[in-house]
Design a protein around this motif. Structure first.
Motif, PDB file in Angstrom:
ATOM      1  N   VAL A 104      16.007  -1.084  -4.938  1.00 30.81           N
ATOM      2  CA  VAL A 104      16.523  -0.237  -4.146  1.00 30.81           C
ATOM      3  C   VAL A 104      17.885  -0.292  -4.051  1.00 30.81           C
ATOM      4  O   VAL A 104      18.437  -1.250  -3.129  1.00 30.81           O
ATOM      5  CB  VAL A 104      15.741  -0.035  -2.993  1.00 30.81           C
ATOM      6  N   ARG A 133      -4.815  -5.238  -4.008  1.00 31.25           N
ATOM      7  CA  ARG A 133      -3.225  -5.422  -3.247  1.00 31.25           C
ATOM      8  C   ARG A 133      -2.999  -6.801  -2.931  1.00 31.25           C
ATOM      9  O   ARG A 133      -2.110  -7.367  -3.009  1.00 31.25           O
ATOM     10  CB  ARG A 133      -3.101  -4.526  -1.875  1.00 31.25           C
ATOM     11  N   PHE A 164       6.137   3.890   0.341  1.00 30.96           N
ATOM     12  CA  PHE A 164       6.983   5.080   1.002  1.00 30.96           C
ATOM     13  C   PHE A 164       8.207   4.313   1.738  1.00 30.96           C
ATOM     14  O   PHE A 164       9.317   4.576   1.504  1.00 30.96           O
ATOM     15  CB  PHE A 164       6.095   5.918   1.929  1.00 30.96           C
ATOM     16  N   ARG A 165       7.815   3.419   2.535  1.00 32.66           N
ATOM     17  CA  ARG A 165       8.965   2.885   3.642  1.00 32.66           C
ATOM     18  C   ARG A 165       9.957   2.095   2.964  1.00 32.66           C
ATOM     19  O   ARG A 165      11.242   1.904   3.091  1.00 32.66           O
ATOM     20  CB  ARG A 165       8.376   1.942   4.668  1.00 32.66           C
ATOM     21  N   TRP A 166       9.563   1.219   1.807  1.00 29.53           N
ATOM     22  CA  TRP A 166      10.699   0.377   1.126  1.00 29.53           C
ATOM     23  C   TRP A 166      11.138   0.811  -0.098  1.00 29.53           C
ATOM     24  O   TRP A 166      12.095   0.080  -0.642  1.00 29.53           O
ATOM     25  CB  TRP A 166       9.854  -1.049   1.118  1.00 29.53           C
ATOM     26  N   ALA A 167      10.528   1.722  -0.725  1.00 26.39           N
ATOM     27  CA  ALA A 167      11.179   2.351  -2.119  1.00 26.39           C
ATOM     28  C   ALA A 167      11.418   3.702  -2.114  1.00 26.39           C
ATOM     29  O   ALA A 167      12.514   4.083  -2.768  1.00 26.39           O
ATOM     30  CB  ALA A 167      10.063   1.871  -3.110  1.00 26.39           C
ATOM     31  N   LEU A 198       6.227  -0.749   8.071  1.00 25.52           N
ATOM     32  CA  LEU A 198       6.807   0.752   8.312  1.00 25.52           C
ATOM     33  C   LEU A 198       8.147   0.718   9.462  1.00 25.52           C
ATOM     34  O   LEU A 198       8.847   1.123   9.161  1.00 25.52           O
ATOM     35  CB  LEU A 198       5.676   1.698   9.012  1.00 25.52           C
ATOM     36  N   ASP A 251       0.838  -1.197   0.022  1.00 28.36           N
ATOM     37  CA  ASP A 251       0.079  -0.025   0.000  1.00 28.36           C
ATOM     38  C   ASP A 251       0.908   1.194  -0.167  1.00 28.36           C
ATOM     39  O   ASP A 251       2.302   1.131  -0.048  1.00 28.36           O
ATOM     40  CB  ASP A 251      -0.904   0.043   1.160  1.00 28.36           C
ATOM     41  N   LEU A 272       1.911   3.393   2.133  1.00 26.80           N
ATOM     42  CA  LEU A 272       2.981   3.473   3.114  1.00 26.80           C
ATOM     43  C   LEU A 272       4.088   2.528   2.870  1.00 26.80           C
ATOM     44  O   LEU A 272       5.174   2.728   3.296  1.00 26.80           O
ATOM     45  CB  LEU A 272       2.282   3.615   4.572  1.00 26.80           C
TER      46      LEU A 272
END
Ligand SMILES: Nc1ncnc2c1ncn2[C@@H]1O[C@H](COP(=O)(O)OP(=O)(O)OP(=O)(O)O)[C@@H](O)[C@H]1O
Ligand SMILES: Nc1ncnc2c1ncn2[C@@H]1O[C@H](COP(=O)(O)OP(=O)(O)OP(=O)(O)O)[C@@H](O)[C@H]1O
Ligand SMILES: [Mg+2]
Ligand SMILES: [Mg+2]
Lengths: 537, 269, 272, 269
Positions: free
Chosen positions: D100, D84, A457-460, D123, A452, A454
């Protein structure tokens, strides 16, 4: 073969972390604990409290309301003052940035290999950046008198300090392959720098220049301090008389001017740095293309000529001024050692305020930075956030200081809030730019894996931009440590107020010891932040 | 081809040694002469010293002892200004192309002309008309004249390498050094580049020295093969003499499919 | 400061705000003893802070975050007008409740009287400075010289800077408080020989000790008495002398500042 | 392999059209079913709609009309949360790897697990031990377990692509989509990646859909070939039926050496 995943899972075995990974994790954790512990200690020490802030809301609201009813009655007087400010900002920014461009190469490790030279060039660059603008102002007023020349010079040095540092870092990150190709083709170092490296760094360089230009217009107070006039004088006058309606009219004017300048220059920048139009063989276009560089030089020269137009450059009392400057220097070079205990206390206060303020800003700037980035936020949100951030940057620190002093009372806490909120405007802008420059591939890969927003955001996103975010935050920390005005107004202690007092009353030996303290502190921060970055990046 | 020995050599290595500060030996007592008009492939395992050999010629690295001559003059003892003049006569093509991505193709090729003009002129970007003509001519040779005003980063890898070749050409050099110019390209494109280099060598008589990883390419394009092993020249002879056994000697092991550009498939076919 | 808003009658702590004037070079270190003395006399904890600008202090008094402020005359007038502060005492220096502003010219300058300043270059301090602009400009106005049009004025940004501009010969005259030359003397000791005073302004009331208007009257009185007591005892005298070179305090009332108001009005500086 | 028709299809395209805002037609009335366990190569000229086809499946692009089903459920009408969940079951491998660079190999592979955990957990980066085990297992499958703690940017291109395959594997997907996974790799490495994909397909039974530019790779690895031309499926059949004539029909022109990964040389050999 009904559920391939289950079969796959059937052959699992546990893999422990290798030992070196374990210690690295431990070290990161330790670093985190230290940073967090410092924050907690400083927060307790400076009596940070949320309830105090909440209780202060009614009074802060009253100020805001007063602020949002601009009175344009005196606009006829503001406009010329603003034009004057822009003129000086153009001159100061252009000269400072051009000097910085050349100098940045001398301070870049990949262009100067001799350690001694590098040490000297970087040292000077860092010193210029460290010296508070107040001190520059005082020196220049003595030597060159009150007026535009001193103002421009102060801006030149200020711009030089920032642009040289950022640009030399960019140069160090440049791809040296093309440079090598030019050396191999028989080019001199100057040509190599201009031909192989400059095009690579030009977009970033231009954005630094713009950034500094924007600061130079907004921080017009320095100009007032050297009697150079400009928009800072009526602004300060309005604030001192608590005439917020006038102040807000002035700020709106500045805001509009800055936005206009920003949009025009962004447009120009795009034209300059983005692809050539397809080969149209029209004659004038051909000529334009061929003489692009000389035309750019001419443009800069014209801008400089305009910026000095009608500005009174008095150089009469130069000898008297030099004599005075000599005494000032001799005072500065005989530091008042007995002041050291008080100095240490003040420096520590500065560190606490800057640390917490920057931390606050670094966190607050995260969402704003992402909302401001065109490639992750919807276009209207990104555009809106950018304008909002620009507004935050325009809001003077002095005003923020008053707002928070009214909210939570005088002291360090108000200083932290003012520093924090003011820094958000700049940090979020830089964050946004870093995100915009990021590779979007990994983000797509994560979305495709069912993450999702977030999670993406956090991983990429976050891991990609973390180094930039960190260096911007650290850089801002450094600025906040030196920032005298905000913290001074709210009586929060720190090094700013004593420096201001010492300058105002010409106690040069004390100025000397304070300056020494700041230089040492900033150098320490530099070294420390380098170490932290190496660890986290 | 004339017999090389009938002419003055273009490049001479005279007992050249290069020891890196780490102690690694790049070149070990190398004495070699390259003659005008030759197309020489330098082959050897990774770490054999191929790159060191090439970069010693235009002094992108300083050698530890011995002396190198280019067109009869010492590279080793040249002053900075002399060195720049010599470098002007030596074009170089890199594995990673080393173009300035943000500049146009033409500007990149014009970069090959910077050695010919005073600094201020280059800084202002004022190249004389003739230079533009030379650059366009060089682009034509690599069939990229139509891309002159396109930004370099908008080209494919193969096209970028051809721009790099054109840049070297625009120098109007006597010698072109190419350090694994096709290692990062797909095989089809690799051939295009190698074809370009051969055409330049044949038609303009420019001497070409190229480092190659792949045995088959070396065989197909070069006149002469120089085999390096641990910094020493262990083979030097015409391509006809460079049999599989010779390569196995240079590599110190039997040839594998990875030594061939075309891999397994060619072996199968 | 006090026990939160609403219960403004209960005072359990006092906050004193200082605003530096140019004579106070190390205010921060010296403010603390005064706080101790006050706390001793008033029986509540007293906090002090030194800000670099007075507008914050005024607003904070309006928000009941600061109880006592050392305000300069213009600052006081602004604060009073907003209904934020009341004056209780006026500082005394060398036995005077007032100070003056001065016009300074170079010793050999042909300028002999204010009228000669017409058309000349003048270095002011800043537009809100009582002694650095408002009073001296009003003097010119009374002589029929419009300070905005009939002279070439520059705001130098500080009393010292105005004098320095004069020394360098950039301007024909400078204004400052009486006597800012002693500051510049630290950078150029010859300033006293090189310059002379052209004229002094009428008396300007000294800086005030003001309290926030919302403070209960009994506390206003208590605070006033405490300062008066401090100024009387030996140790206290030393403390206040150190801070602002105050010798003592005199009763102050709002009407003492009518002169400031009328001068500001003359200079067209409006308050709302 | 079982006969595909005996089972429920995994992916169904039901009269799917995609018209881009520019008017370009990506997919034109495509109806197709993919069955569990298949290894399908999608071939076609540049611009034929191959990428559009793949990205429509996990809805990285929205189609204009028609409907797509994955494992019997509509992708087209899925809510964000449902989507998802579906994406979690579909691994994707990109031409440019999309790792990454600054994270370790293991962290990149773990990123394939984010779809399985609540946001807060993701997170904080707190993956359960089992996830690490799954990720390591996936790395073992592509023979990179020893690089788990190396930063991704320290790997070669081929190794990076194998990490990307491992990331897709770590999702424990039922379907892997690969959009020209070898286009930026050299031929030897390309084979390694294609071998990996085939092994995954055979050993784990994961369905693989791969866009390929090169005829020979498609022939060598796929069970079934889907030919696209201007957004339309113009061929669909087992690899045995995909003769040179079929490819020439798909491409709308005779095959050239550039359609072969191995170029001229293979043709010669
Ligand atoms: N900058 C350097 N510092 C230290 N050692 C070096 C450096 N460059 C090369 N070497 C060492 O010198 C030797 C020769 O290296 P060189 O790069 O010339 O080999 P090469 O034949 O070009 O190899 P490759 O095929 O991998 O490019 C090697 O042992 C190498 O490790
Ligand atoms: N984002 C887009 N906007 C507009 N048109 C697009 C977009 N993406 C693809 N197209 C167009 O849709 C058609 C199909 O493109 P697609 O990328 O699916 O082809 P492809 O077969 O993957 O080609 P390639 O082999 O070059 O990757 C082309 O005409 C292309 O120009
Ligand atoms: Mg090499
Ligand atoms: Mg595609």
């Amino acid at each position: 073969m009904a559920d391939p995943a289950r079969r796959f899972r059937g052959t699992l075995s546990a893999f422990p972390f290798p030992p070196e990974e374990g210690t690295a994790r431990l070290r990161n954790a330790a670093l985190f604990v230290v940073l967090f512990g410092l924050a907690a200690y400083a927060a307790a020490d400076t009596q940070v409290s949320v309830s105090a802030l909440v209780q202060g809301f009614p009074y802060m609201g009253r100020l805001f309301v007063a602020f949002f009813s601009p009175d344009f009655a005196d606009i006829a007087r503001y406009v010329p003052a603003l034009v004057e400010t822009i003129q000086m900002a153009v001159a100061g920014t252009l000269i400072g940035s051009l000097l910085a461009l050349g100098y940045a190469f001398l301070a870049a490790r990949n262009f100067v290999s001799r350690r001694g030279t590098l040490w000297a060039t970087r040292g000077f660059m860092n010193l210029v950046r460290t010296i508070p603008d107040l001190l520059f102002a005082a020196l220049f007023v003595a030597v060159f008198g009150i007026g535009a020349l001193s103002g421009i010079l102060a801006l030149v040095f200020f711009s030089f300090g920032i642009v040289a540092k950022l640009t030399s870092e960019t140069i160090e990150a440049a791809d040296m392959g093309p440079a090598e190709a030019l050396y191999a083709a028989g080019a001199t170092p100057t040509v190599t720098a201009a031909y192989a490296v400059l095009p690579q760094i030009l977009p970033q360089y231009l954005s630094y220049v713009l950034y500094v230009f924007e600061i130079n217009i907004r921080v017009s107070t320095v100009l007032g301090l050297v009697g150079a006039g400009g928009i800072g004088v009526p602004l300060k006058a309005a604030l001192n008389l608590l005439q917020y309606d006038r102040a807000s009219a002035i700020l709106l004017l500045v805001f509009v001017a800055v936005l206009l300048i920003e949009w025009t220059s962004q447009y120009l920048r795009r034209r300059l740095t983005e692809g050539e139009p397809p080969a149209v063989s029209s004659r004038p276009l051909e000529v334009l293309r061929r003489f692009r560089t000389p035309l750019a030089f001419l443009g800069v020269a014209a801008a400089l000529a305009w910026s000095f137009w009608g500005i009174d450059l008095n150089t009469k009392g130069f000898s008297v001024g030099l004599h005075m400057a000599g005494r000032i220097f001799s005072g500065i070079f005989h530091p008042e050692w007995s002041y050291v205990p008080e100095l240490l206390v003040a420096l520590w206060e500065s560190v606490e305020i800057a640390y917490l303020g920057t931390l606050l800003a670094a966190v607050l700037a995260l969402p704003f930075g992402f909302w401001a980035a065109r490639n992750v936020a919807p276009a209207p949100l990104a555009a809106g956030t950018k304008v909002f951030l620009s507004a935050v940057r325009t809001f003077p620190e002095l005003m923020l200081a008053i707002v928070f002093m009214v909210g939570v009372g005088p002291g360090a806490y108000a200083g932290i809030l003012a520093v924090g909120v003011h820094s958000v405007g700049m940090l979020a802008k830089l964050y946004g730019e870093a995100v915009e420059a990021m590779d979007m591939g990994p983000a797509e890969a994560l979305r495709a894996a069912g993450a999702d927003g977030l999670g993406v955001f956090r991983w990429a996103i976050f891991p990609q931009v973390l180094p930039e975010l960190l260096s911007y935050a650290i850089y801002r920390f450094e600025i906040n440590m030196r920032a005298a005005t905000v913290v001074g107004v709210v009586g929060a202690g720190g090094i700013g107020a004593p420096l201001l007092f010492a300058l105002q009353s010409h106690v040069w030996p004390r100025v000397g010891i304070i300056l020494l303290g700041i230089v040492v502190l900033v150098s320490l921060t530099d070294a420390l932040s380098g170490a932290i970055r190496r660890r986290l990046v | 081809m004339d017999a090389p020995s009938s002419r003055e050599p273009l490049v001479v290595f005279d007992r050249v040694r290069k020891v890196y500060p780490t102690g690694a030996v790049g070149l070990d007592d190398v004495s070699v002469a390259i003659y005008p008009g030759e197309f020489v492939a330098i082959v050897g395992l990774s770490g054999a010293g191929k790159t060191t050999f090439l970069r010693a010629i235009n002094r992108l690295i300083e050698i530890s002892s011995g002396e190198i001559f280019f067109a009869g003059r010492s590279v080793t003892r040249a002053t900075p200004a002399e060195l720049r003049r010599m470098r002007r006569d030596i074009g170089m093509v890199f594995q990673n192309f080393n173009l300035v991505k943000r500049l146009t193709v033409l500007q990149n090729v014009l970069a090959g002309r910077v050695g010919y003009h005073p600094t201020w002129r280059v800084l202002l970007g004022l190249f004389p008309k003739e230079d533009v003509a030379i650059a366009m001519k060089a682009l034509e040779r690599v069939h990229l004249a139509d891309k002159a005003y396109v930004r370099a980063d908008q080209l494919s890898g193969g096209q970028q390498q051809r721009v790099a070749v054109a840049r070297a050409l625009a120098q109007e050099p006597r010698l072109i050094l190419a350090d694994e110019p096709v290692a990062s390209l797909d095989p089809v494109t690799a051939e295009v580049i190698m074809d370009d280099l051969r055409r330049i060598n044949r038609e303009l008589g420019i001497t070409v020295l190229v480092n190659l990883h792949f045995v088959d390419l070396a065989r197909r394009y070069a006149d002469r093969i120089l085999g390096l092993r641990a910094g020493k020249v262990v083979f030097d002879g015409p391509v006809s003499e460079a049999t599989d056994e010779v390569f196995e000697f240079i590599y110190g092991r039997p040839l594998t499919r990875e030594d061939m550009r075309t891999g397994e498939v060619a072996a199968r076919g | 400061a006090c026990g939160g808003q609403g219960s403004s009658n209960k005072v359990d702590k006092l906050v004193v705000g200082f605003v530096p004037s140019q004579e106070a070079e190390n205010l921060q270190a010296k403010a603390k003893p005064l706080a101790d003395l006050l706390s001793q006399k008033l029986g509540v904890p007293v906090e002090v802070f030194v800000g670099t600008d007075y507008n914050g202090v005024i607003e904070a008094m309006g928000a009941k975050k600061v109880d006592i402020g050392f305000l300069n005359p213009v600052g006081y007038v602004v604060a009073k007008d907003k209904g934020y502060a009341d004056v209780i005492l006026i500082a005394e220096r060398k036995g005077q409740k007032t100070y003056r502003s001065q016009f300074v010219v170079l010793k050999d300058s042909p300028i002999q009287k204010l009228e000669d300043l017409k058309g000349k270059k003048i270095a002011w301090v800043d537009p809100n400075s009582t002694s650095g602009y408002i009073y001296p400009a009003a003097m010119l106005k009374e002589k029929g010289i419009d300070p905005e049009k009939d002279v070439q004025g520059t705001f130098a940004g500080g009393h010292d800077k105005a004098i320095m501009a004069l020394l360098r010969g950039d301007v024909d005259a400078a204004v400052s408080f009486d006597d800012a030359r002693s500051i510049v003397a630290k950078s150029d000791p010859s300033v006293m020989e090189k310059t002379r005073i052209l004229a002094y302004s009428p008396d300007i009331p000294n800086d005030t000790i003001s309290v926030r208007s919302s403070l209960p009257q009994e506390w206003k009185d208590k605070i006033k008495q405490a300062f008066l007591d401090i100024a009387k005892d030996e140790q206290g005298k030393k403390v206040i002398k150190e801070i602002y070179s105050h010798d003592g305090y005199a009763e102050g009332k709002d009407s003492d500042f009518d002169v400031v108001r009328s001068t500001m009005k003359l200079m067209d500086i409006k308050l709302k």
